[in-house]
Design a protein around this motif. Structure first.
Motif, mmCIF file in Angstrom:
data_model
loop_
_atom_site.group_PDB
_atom_site.id
_atom_site.type_symbol
_atom_site.label_atom_id
_atom_site.label_comp_id
_atom_site.label_asym_id
_atom_site.label_seq_id
_atom_site.Cartn_x
_atom_site.Cartn_y
_atom_site.Cartn_z
ATOM 1 N N ILE A 143 0.750 -1.170 0.112
ATOM 2 C CA ILE A 143 -0.080 -0.143 0.139
ATOM 3 C C ILE A 143 0.866 1.399 0.047
ATOM 4 C CG2 ILE A 143 -1.721 1.436 1.380
ATOM 5 C CD1 ILE A 143 -2.773 -1.302 2.197
ATOM 6 N N PRO A 144 0.734 2.187 -0.888
ATOM 7 C CA PRO A 144 1.412 3.547 -0.941
ATOM 8 C C PRO A 144 1.054 4.398 0.195
ATOM 9 C CG PRO A 144 -0.277 3.318 -2.495
ATOM 10 C CD PRO A 144 -0.153 2.042 -2.067
ATOM 11 N N PRO A 145 1.819 5.327 0.458
ATOM 12 C CA PRO A 145 1.499 6.222 1.730
ATOM 13 C C PRO A 145 0.283 7.147 1.791
ATOM 14 C CG PRO A 145 3.798 6.359 0.913
ATOM 15 C CD PRO A 145 3.186 5.425 0.008
ATOM 16 N N LEU A 183 -6.219 6.809 7.519
ATOM 17 C CA LEU A 183 -6.028 7.252 8.895
ATOM 18 C C LEU A 183 -7.362 8.003 9.488
ATOM 19 C CD1 LEU A 183 -3.890 7.834 10.867
ATOM 20 C CD2 LEU A 183 -3.555 9.906 9.803
ATOM 21 N N LYS A 184 -8.183 8.420 8.324
ATOM 22 C CA LYS A 184 -9.511 9.188 8.811
ATOM 23 C C LYS A 184 -10.580 8.394 9.753
ATOM 24 C CE LYS A 184 -11.889 8.888 4.715
ATOM 25 N NZ LYS A 184 -12.541 10.008 3.485
ATOM 26 N N TYR A 185 -10.175 6.891 9.578
ATOM 27 C CA TYR A 185 -11.082 5.797 10.223
ATOM 28 C C TYR A 185 -10.316 5.423 11.424
ATOM 29 C CZ TYR A 185 -13.700 5.832 5.866
ATOM 30 O OH TYR A 185 -14.509 6.046 4.694
ATOM 31 N N SER A 186 -9.337 5.775 11.811
ATOM 32 C CA SER A 186 -8.503 5.525 13.216
ATOM 33 C C SER A 186 -9.518 6.192 14.076
ATOM 34 C CB SER A 186 -7.232 5.890 13.044
ATOM 35 O OG SER A 186 -6.934 7.268 13.164
ATOM 36 N N PRO A 187 -9.319 5.815 15.503
ATOM 37 C CA PRO A 187 -9.800 6.252 16.521
ATOM 38 C C PRO A 187 -9.136 7.456 17.005
ATOM 39 C CG PRO A 187 -8.752 4.378 17.055
ATOM 40 C CD PRO A 187 -8.631 4.491 15.793
ATOM 41 N N GLU A 189 -0.592 13.722 9.071
ATOM 42 C CA GLU A 189 -0.785 13.959 7.631
ATOM 43 C C GLU A 189 0.424 15.000 7.183
ATOM 44 O OE1 GLU A 189 -4.518 14.917 6.377
ATOM 45 O OE2 GLU A 189 -5.441 13.037 6.927
ATOM 46 N N LYS A 190 0.536 16.091 7.955
ATOM 47 C CA LYS A 190 1.517 17.089 7.885
ATOM 48 C C LYS A 190 2.924 16.527 7.766
ATOM 49 C CE LYS A 190 -1.600 20.960 9.372
ATOM 50 N NZ LYS A 190 -1.541 22.257 10.280
ATOM 51 N N GLN A 224 7.899 13.386 2.698
ATOM 52 C CA GLN A 224 7.945 12.983 1.541
ATOM 53 C C GLN A 224 8.554 14.182 0.730
ATOM 54 O OE1 GLN A 224 3.835 12.202 0.429
ATOM 55 N NE2 GLN A 224 3.744 10.073 0.976
ATOM 56 N N GLN A 225 8.533 15.435 0.955
ATOM 57 C CA GLN A 225 8.847 16.616 0.147
ATOM 58 C C GLN A 225 10.498 16.445 0.456
ATOM 59 O OE1 GLN A 225 6.899 20.064 1.570
ATOM 60 N NE2 GLN A 225 5.054 19.547 0.330
ATOM 61 N N SER A 226 11.078 16.280 1.610
ATOM 62 C CA SER A 226 12.352 16.071 1.827
ATOM 63 C C SER A 226 12.955 15.106 1.130
ATOM 64 C CB SER A 226 12.514 16.345 3.132
ATOM 65 O OG SER A 226 12.126 15.086 3.982
#
Length: 719
Positions: A561-563, A570-574, A584-585, A591-593
């Motif tokens: 699974i890609p990032p 992640l939004k379905y996590s408690p 997410e940030k 990823q940018q670095s």
């Protein structure tokens, strides 16, 4: 847009003002409709008041309370109805739904992010989830829940979103409507009581109206008649107080009725003269104007089809007709209803409380009876002869006290002049009946102890989950009504967004590129949208269920699974929303670095590719060197062969050019005079041939390659 959508002049469909005679007739018609619908739903209103009382714990009638007080029995209420309503209402809060808009256009199906995000913004601005949860609780209690979707221009000239829950007892609907959520209703009325006269004047400003004109005293259904007679402050007219006293106390209040209804009016489907490829719907007056214009231009009459369309209107009613205008939404009511179970014979709807009232009543009465028996037979009574006690009054008072002495006359105990009464026994099966009444409160609704979280026995988690699911299946008709309500309310919301909020204001949308603010503008190329209702990812129960499934499958598929997919899951996590955004940030920054720094696996792959490239280049160079050597050898061989051929050709030419033994003679043996020497001619011919051969040998050569690509020889280059 800065004008209130409710403040428009009284006009008809053609834009003409309505006359006073028409207004009087309209007022009588609306008043008659309202009174008719009120009278037909009077029994439902009485039952609804009782349902709300039961849910709040007021479960004894005044007559029953009076009987219990006369018998010195306790008035006990163990409110089990409220806990069941709380449980089902909590299930709705834990599984809230959201609305998405999909444009009905040719091509791929994609959600319109702007309108969907605008709807979320609309609902967030007015706390719509809380208002709708209160309305759904009304459905569970009395069978009907109401909300109104509108724009409020009082604080913001551009319009503030509003979705308000409305008390079901304030609403009056078409008594002939039979479908769920009253979607086939032809009219609806909202009766607002206790409105200050200043607010009423602000809603319908008109200097010609008196204060009494704003008071709808004709609203007099059977249920509210008692309140009207008591003059408890709900109405403007108070016979026991003067207008001056009311003005000083500032309690001038009136009753206003807001009506919304639709009328069927003729219309025509006709070709648009400006765009012949388009068909438009127009009213009769506009249709006649188009046909007259075509006739004057010498064009044959345009083809048209007569149809009937609904025209929605709105009016404010007091003692007179205060205002009439177009409805806030041109194709539906701004009021949206959700209903419970249907009583077919009475053509009304009811909730869960209706079936729980009788078991709750019996449970309360049997519990009160139990306490009365225990209190009255705790010590038991006695049977005694007159004169047994020194003082009969003191004996009655001290007999039930454990720390007091009851004095008898001398010899009374030995003579047996008194004895105890036999204690009263509980009736056989009394406890079973009480337990049956308590359990019936749950059984009649389908809500079991697992849903209430009160299961004490040890049982498998899978079995408990199945029992919870079975209970929710029984309650699905209630939630299905809520889902249908969200579709209808979503269409109302879309109309307001398209026609009143698409003014360029910025809204926040969350798409594939993250969060961003975009202007909300109208999209004229798309007129029709499909309203899709789905569970919101913020629902706690849905989060828990999905996260449980992800925990089982992620170990197997986690490596592939890609990032980006992880961020979507992640939004379905408690985890709290703030923590999710921080993760997410952090991932985006990482990823940018790492965009310019390949990973170890990527570096190893690049090194392997470089090694293979070097090997290929070396092999190519080796083959090139081998080919060049072979070509040079062939060229040297060709030069030698060329020189040999040249020398051989010269020798042959010289031998042919040798002179003959004697001079030329004729047939008689006499020398031939005047003829050129034959040897000279032969020599000239041979020299010419030799020259051509030398030119051919010295011409440019080209390399001849074999089938396998290797050089096999040389040949003269063809010009």
């Amino acid at each position: 847009m800065t004008d209130d959508i409710d403040e428009r002049p009284a006009v008809n469909e053609e834009g003409a003002k309505i006359g006073s005679a028409d207004l009087d007739g309209l007022f009588d018609r609306l008043k008659g409709w309202c009174c008719e619908d009120l009278s037909k739903t009077a029994k439902w209103r009485s039952d609804a008041r009782e349902d709300y009382a039961f849910e709040a714990g007021d479960q004894w009638s005044e007559e029953d309370k009076g009987v219990l007080r006369d018998q010195l029995r306790p008035v006990i209420t163990m409110n089990r109805v409220g806990s069941i309503i709380d449980s089902v209402s909590g299930s709705e809060i834990s599984n809230r739904q959201e609305v998405q808009y999909i444009p009905r256009t040719q091509g791929d199906v994609q959600v319109n992010e702007i309108f969907t995000s605008a709807a979320k913004w609309f609902r967030d601005e007015c706390d719509a989830e809380d208002e709708e949860s209160d309305a759904f609780r009304d459905v569970l209690i009395c069978g009907m829940g109401w909300t109104e979707t509108r724009l409020d221009y009082e604080d913001n000239p551009d319009g503030d979103p509003r979705i308000d829950r409305i008390d079901p007892l304030e609403m009056v609907w078409d008594s002939a409507a039979k479908k769920k959520n009253i979607i086939d209703g032809r009219r609806v009325f909202h009766i607002r009581r206790d409105i200050p006269i200043e607010e009423a004047r602000a809603l319908c400003p008109n200097d010609d109206f008196e204060d009494a004109d704003y008071n709808a005293t004709w609203v007099n259904d059977e249920i509210d008649k008692k309140d009207i007679d008591e003059n408890d402050g709900r109405f403007y007219d108070k016979p026991d107080q003067s207008a001056e006293e009311d003005s000083q106390k500032g309690d001038k209040r009136v009753t206003l009725v807001r009506a919304q209804w639709y009328e069927r009016e003729p219309a025509f489907r006709i070709i648009n003269p400006d765009d012949p490829g388009q068909i438009v719907t127009v009213g009769k007056k506009q249709h006649d104007a188009i046909q007259n214009a075509a006739r004057n231009a010498g064009i044959p009459p345009l083809k048209s089809v007569r149809i009937t369309r609904k025209v929605f209107k709105q009016a404010y009613l007091g003692r007179v007709l205060l205002e009439v205008s177009e409805a806030p939404c041109k194709d539906r009511f701004s009021f949206n209803c959700m209903t419970g179970k249907r009583d077919r014979n009475k053509n009304t709807f009811y909730g869960l409380v209706r079936s729980m009232k009788d078991p709750q009543r019996w449970a309360n009465k049997w519990l009160s009876q139990t306490l009365h028996i225990m209190n009255s037979t705790a010590k038991g009574g006695i049977v005694a002869e007159r004169g047994v006690f020194d003082n009969d009054a003191e004996a009655e008072e001290s007999w039930a006290k454990q720390d007091a002495i009851t004095w008898l006359k001398k010899g009374a105990l030995q003579e047996g002049r008194w004895k105890e009464k036999p204690q009263a026994q509980f009736p056989v099966g009394f406890y079973q009946l009480t337990e049956m009444a308590i359990s019936s409160i749950r059984d009649v609704t389908g809500v079991n102890v697992e849903v209430l979280g009160m299961r004490e026995a040890t049982q498998a988690a899978s079995l408990e989950a199945q029992r919870k699911q079975s209970a929710m299946v029984i309650l699905q008709p209630m939630f299905d009504s809520l889902r249908r309500y969200r579709k209808n309310q979503g269409r109302t919301l879309l109309y307001l967004i398209q026609n009143y909020l698409s003014d360029g204001r910025l809204i926040r949308i969350v798409g594939e590129e993250g969060e961003q603010y975009v202007p909300l503008t109208r999209q004229p190329q798309v007129e029709t949208y499909d309203v899709i209702v789905d569970q919101s990812p913020t629902s706690p129960d849905q989060k828990q269920a999905i996260w449980g499934m992800l925990q089982q499958i992620l170990p197997a598929i986690g490596k592939i699974i890609p990032p980006e997919v992880y961020m979507a899951l992640l939004k379905y996590s408690p985890l709290p929303t703030s923590v999710q955004k921080d993760i997410e940030k952090g991932v985006e920054a990482s990823q940018q670095s790492q965009q310019g720094q390949p990973s170890a696996e990527e570096q190893k792959a690049q090194n392997d590719i470089k090694i293979e490239d070097m090997k290929v280049q070396a092999e190519i160079e080796r083959l090139n060197r081998k080919t060049e050597a072979e070509i040079k050898a062939m060229e040297r061989k060709a030069d030698v062969q060329e020189k040999i051929a040249q020398r051989k050709a010269m020798a042959d030419a010289m031998s042919k050019a040798a002179p003959p033994a004697g001079p030329a003679v004729d047939e008689n043996g006499m020398p031939v005079a005047g003829q050129p020497d034959q040897s000279t001619a032969v020599l000239v011919t041979l020299m010419s041939e030799l020259t051509q051969a030398l030119k051919a040998l010295s011409a440019p050569k080209q390399i001849v390659y074999g089938p396998n690509g290797e050089p096999v020889g040389v040949k003269p280059m063809v010009a």
